[in-house]
Design a protein around this motif. Sequence first.
Motif, short mmCIF file in Angstrom:
data_model
loop_
_atom_site.label_atom_id
_atom_site.label_comp_id
_atom_site.label_asym_id
_atom_site.label_seq_id
_atom_site.Cartn_x
_atom_site.Cartn_y
_atom_site.Cartn_z
N PHE A 9 0.76 -1.27 0.13
CA PHE A 9 -0.01 0.12 0.09
C PHE A 9 0.96 1.22 -0.12
O PHE A 9 0.77 2.10 -0.95
CB PHE A 9 -0.98 0.00 1.37
N LEU A 10 1.91 1.41 0.99
CA LEU A 10 2.71 2.56 1.15
C LEU A 10 3.67 2.59 -0.21
O LEU A 10 3.78 3.87 -0.64
CB LEU A 10 3.50 2.40 2.34
N GLU A 14 3.30 6.07 -2.42
CA GLU A 14 4.70 6.64 -2.79
C GLU A 14 4.65 7.04 -4.48
O GLU A 14 5.09 8.02 -4.96
CB GLU A 14 5.73 6.04 -2.40
N ALA A 15 4.39 5.80 -5.00
CA ALA A 15 4.60 5.99 -6.71
C ALA A 15 3.49 6.95 -7.04
O ALA A 15 3.49 7.86 -8.05
CB ALA A 15 4.12 4.57 -7.27
N GLY A 20 2.41 12.23 -9.76
CA GLY A 20 1.44 13.23 -9.86
C GLY A 20 -0.13 12.83 -10.08
O GLY A 20 -1.01 13.51 -10.29
N GLU A 21 -0.04 11.38 -9.70
CA GLU A 21 -1.64 10.68 -9.90
C GLU A 21 -2.38 11.23 -8.80
O GLU A 21 -3.46 11.16 -8.62
CB GLU A 21 -1.32 9.04 -10.09
N PRO A 75 4.55 8.87 10.72
CA PRO A 75 4.34 7.40 11.08
C PRO A 75 4.55 6.38 10.19
O PRO A 75 4.49 5.16 10.24
CB PRO A 75 3.05 7.59 11.67
N PHE A 76 4.31 6.98 8.89
CA PHE A 76 4.22 6.06 7.47
C PHE A 76 5.63 6.03 6.94
O PHE A 76 5.68 5.25 5.91
CB PHE A 76 3.28 6.56 6.63
N GLY A 77 6.61 6.78 7.42
CA GLY A 77 8.18 6.60 6.90
C GLY A 77 8.30 7.68 5.80
O GLY A 77 9.14 7.63 5.15
#
Length: 110
Positions: A9-10, A14-15, A20-21, A75-77
């Motif tokens: 998920f993360l 990030e992608a 820009g999506e 918290p999500f890095g």
Amino acid sequence: MSVSERGVFLGAFEAALATGELTDFGAAVRSLRSCTGFGQRRFAAMLKLPLETLRAIESNQSTPDVLTLNRILFPFGFQTGITRFIRSTHSNPEAYLEAGLMANHREKYP
């Protein structure tokens, strides 16, 4: 959500940011919160944010400052930063930039 599911998920999150999506910040914060399984009240408490602040951010009625943004992302890095805009990673970079610039202009000069 399992640890491996959260990693996938993360990575996708990030992608989506990098290409820009993902441009709806409120939706991005809701998406991160859903990853935790927490409701708004518990998530806000975890981040040490007022509940109303989180609600305003998630509904795009407020834009967080850098410190608040980092408080949400940490918290999500993730953390905020400045990076060079790479045109080749965006399907329509001119429209992406124009939308962002126009959104900023409309906020400052309604």
